[in-house]
Design a protein around this motif. Sequence first.
Motif, mmCIF file in Angstrom:
data_model
loop_
_atom_site.group_PDB
_atom_site.id
_atom_site.type_symbol
_atom_site.label_atom_id
_atom_site.label_comp_id
_atom_site.label_asym_id
_atom_site.label_seq_id
_atom_site.Cartn_x
_atom_site.Cartn_y
_atom_site.Cartn_z
ATOM 1 N N ALA A 1 0.833 -1.206 0.000
ATOM 2 C CA ALA A 1 0.000 0.000 0.000
ATOM 3 C C ALA A 1 0.865 1.252 0.000
ATOM 4 O O ALA A 1 0.567 2.224 -0.694
ATOM 5 N N MET B 1 3.839 1.538 -1.309
ATOM 6 C CA MET B 1 4.394 1.695 -2.648
ATOM 7 C C MET B 1 3.343 2.205 -3.623
ATOM 8 O O MET B 1 3.660 2.904 -4.573
ATOM 9 N N ALA B 2 2.078 1.843 -3.387
ATOM 10 C CA ALA B 2 1.016 2.290 -4.290
ATOM 11 C C ALA B 2 0.691 3.761 -4.065
ATOM 12 O O ALA B 2 -0.109 4.320 -4.798
ATOM 13 N N GLY B 3 1.295 4.370 -3.034
ATOM 14 C CA GLY B 3 1.073 5.784 -2.793
ATOM 15 C C GLY B 3 -0.152 6.077 -1.934
ATOM 16 O O GLY B 3 -0.663 7.195 -1.955
ATOM 17 N N ILE B 4 -0.609 5.071 -1.205
ATOM 18 C CA ILE B 4 -1.759 5.284 -0.327
ATOM 19 C C ILE B 4 -1.306 6.117 0.876
ATOM 20 O O ILE B 4 -0.268 5.818 1.476
ATOM 21 N N PRO B 5 -2.051 7.183 1.228
ATOM 22 C CA PRO B 5 -1.610 8.013 2.348
ATOM 23 C C PRO B 5 -1.568 7.225 3.669
ATOM 24 O O PRO B 5 -2.300 6.263 3.849
ATOM 25 N N ARG C 1 -4.686 6.415 5.762
ATOM 26 C CA ARG C 1 -5.558 5.358 5.229
ATOM 27 C C ARG C 1 -4.970 3.983 5.471
ATOM 28 O O ARG C 1 -5.695 3.003 5.685
#
Lengths: 291, 482
Positions: A188, A190-194, A197
């Motif tokens: 998550a 790496m996916a750029g999720i703040p 969250r």
Amino acid sequence: MSVLDVTRPDVVPPPVERRLLRRLWRHPSGRWGLLLGAALLLFAALGAVWTPYAPDVPDYANALKGPSLAHPFGTDATGRDMFSRVMNGAHRSIGAAMLVLAAVFAIGLVLGTLAGLAGGLTDTVVMRVADVAMALPGLVLAFAVLGLLGPGFVNLLVALIVADWAWYARLSRSLSLDARQRPHVIAAQMAGIPRWRIVLGHILPGVALQVGIVATLALGSMIGAISGFSFLGLGVQPPAAEWGALLAESRLFFALAPWLLLAPAWMIFLSVLAANLVGNALRDVASPGEA
Amino acid sequence: MDPVLACQNLSVTFHSGATPVRDISFTVAPGECLALVGGSGAGKSTIAKALVGLHRNGTKVSGSLRLGGRQMVGADRATWRQVRGRQIGFVAQNPWASCDPLRAVGDHVAEAWRCHDLTMSWRGIAARLDKLGVSDAGRRIAQHPHTWSGGMLQRASIAAAGALVPPLLIADEPTSALDADRAEAVMTALRSLGSAVVLISHDIGLVLRHADRVGVLHDGGLVEESTPEALQSAPAHPATRHLLAALAPLPPRRAPAPAAPVLRMAGVSALYDKGRLPAVVDADLEVVAGRIVGVQGPSGCGKSTLLRLAMGIETPTGGTVWRDDALKRPGAILPVFQDPVGSLVPHWPVWRSVAEPLTAPGRPRASAAQRRERVAAALARVGLGGIDPEARPSELSVGQCQRVALARATIAAPAMIVADEPTSALDSPSTWRVSKLLRDAAENGTAVLVVSHDSGFLARLADDVVGMEAGRTRGPIRAAPR
């Protein structure tokens, strides 16, 4: 490549019950725990608003009567109906235990997860305070707080929260430290999720479930602890009814009216049983990979 | 000659009424190696336990199981204790799990004699280990299990199983906890004792190389039994063909179009504990769009740290990491991990894990319905179109979980995929599928960086392979023409 063609759809696994409450219901001990717990909660809720007799009004003409149709659990030394007192005391005993556990669960979860995820100074401060709270035996700490605040029901709850929160904070901290390293959390990130969250969606639910199971299993001993403090006169003050306090009152007349002890003792036993049945079942059905 | 083991209509019924093993019949001649091979859920472990009498009281074993002429179905515990070690030796899957970490390896091997009231000198034990290929055995048997490598420790387990020279050894997945190269040596050691072997494994390649006869298990039954050669040339049952298909080479690689590098690491070092613990030293690596770069090396050589440096979740203590602009936006690099189940959120339905990269800030907002549609398409691409998107990871097999993770890694069109031992937890058919999917991603123009200890896997998958040892990279071992 017919056999291993990657786009060939897999066999559909059989449907599995995913709702926690339903799975709890299917678990043999979970079902009995839920039924017993629901019955006790209903009993407590009813007792808070209605009882066959007024629980606090003495009736000296009927003092220390044995169990009968009119008074199923008998009457105490001042003629108060024991059934009504047990019923009226239920919401204090059960409610207080649930309140204390909800509070230590929430405080421990928030502080522990915060310490685990923030690290640094926050971690040091929270955990050193927790160490101090844990260094003193729980009962001694609760006695000390009650000594400062004075006896009383609300003070008892505060004392128990002060004595217990640190254990839940420690548990939450180590669980969140572990969760932070999980591959799904890194994915998550790496996916750029703040960050917030990730904390709310990935980390907290898992930690809360584990800590919640521990809290449920502790419900039984918490009801016992509250009853114990009331038995010593440090909790509920007369004439209010509470199971531990009822035991303390009944003890004085044990030679004359032994049945008075039975009713509150059984109620404590049944609520501890219900909590442990549900807690055990919850641990079984919530453990990952068990599906 | 009389068989050492003869099974007739062997069935196992669990307390719940399930029968994971039904009507299995086979014989094992002295000195022969019979392999029982099958996918997960075929009943392999249940048979292994039945053959050594390890099922608990609630489980019913029926049929006939003759061990050197003695009927063992219905035998009591005392009889089994007499038989184990003398008539039948057992080699378990995980050598570390079968050792008490607080006792020396020699103690474990000596136990094989001790439990039958016999004694064996340490010198004798060392000689046995030496014969199985453990170097410096006399000194090493005084050490604790954690200082041994898996391959060496598994040889110690084999020495213990063969201590009393039983005519039959049962080996339940003896190599699945080991690196591919070490597995071969362990199998050779297992055969070198001269006992008959029942080898239980999911690895059809290993089985074909080492067994004299192969039985294929499917859904609790023995569906085919034959020699390795006959099985390979004319598989009769679909389950056999499915297992064999995993040995097939990947479809030929389309030559990657020439492209510019997206990541270049030059002289990169990562030193822990103020330089005392070098994880990565002076490493060079280049990753190009549309190509698969493999990093190959033994466990603990710094591969995973190198990967974390490439991902940018760790900062190097020296050297330069250059990233193309395409790699700088969040979500441009997506990972695939060794632990497939742990890489999905356990309390989420799988569709939510797959859709997560789409919900990152800065991406075009998609409605819930659009997201579900894209998840359905992504799951179909990895062959999971038939599963319930509401399923939790615990309901899927490990191989399916890894394909879900690949669906997540590819759904948002990343510029680079980094994979850390993506297949080491998977069986052969799943490995094949995951390799194919990584290949597909590269052919769609994604840069792929894979680290693995398995040279065979990387040789099949990667375009370029870089070696790594003790934190240092060793130039391209193999490079495809550009």
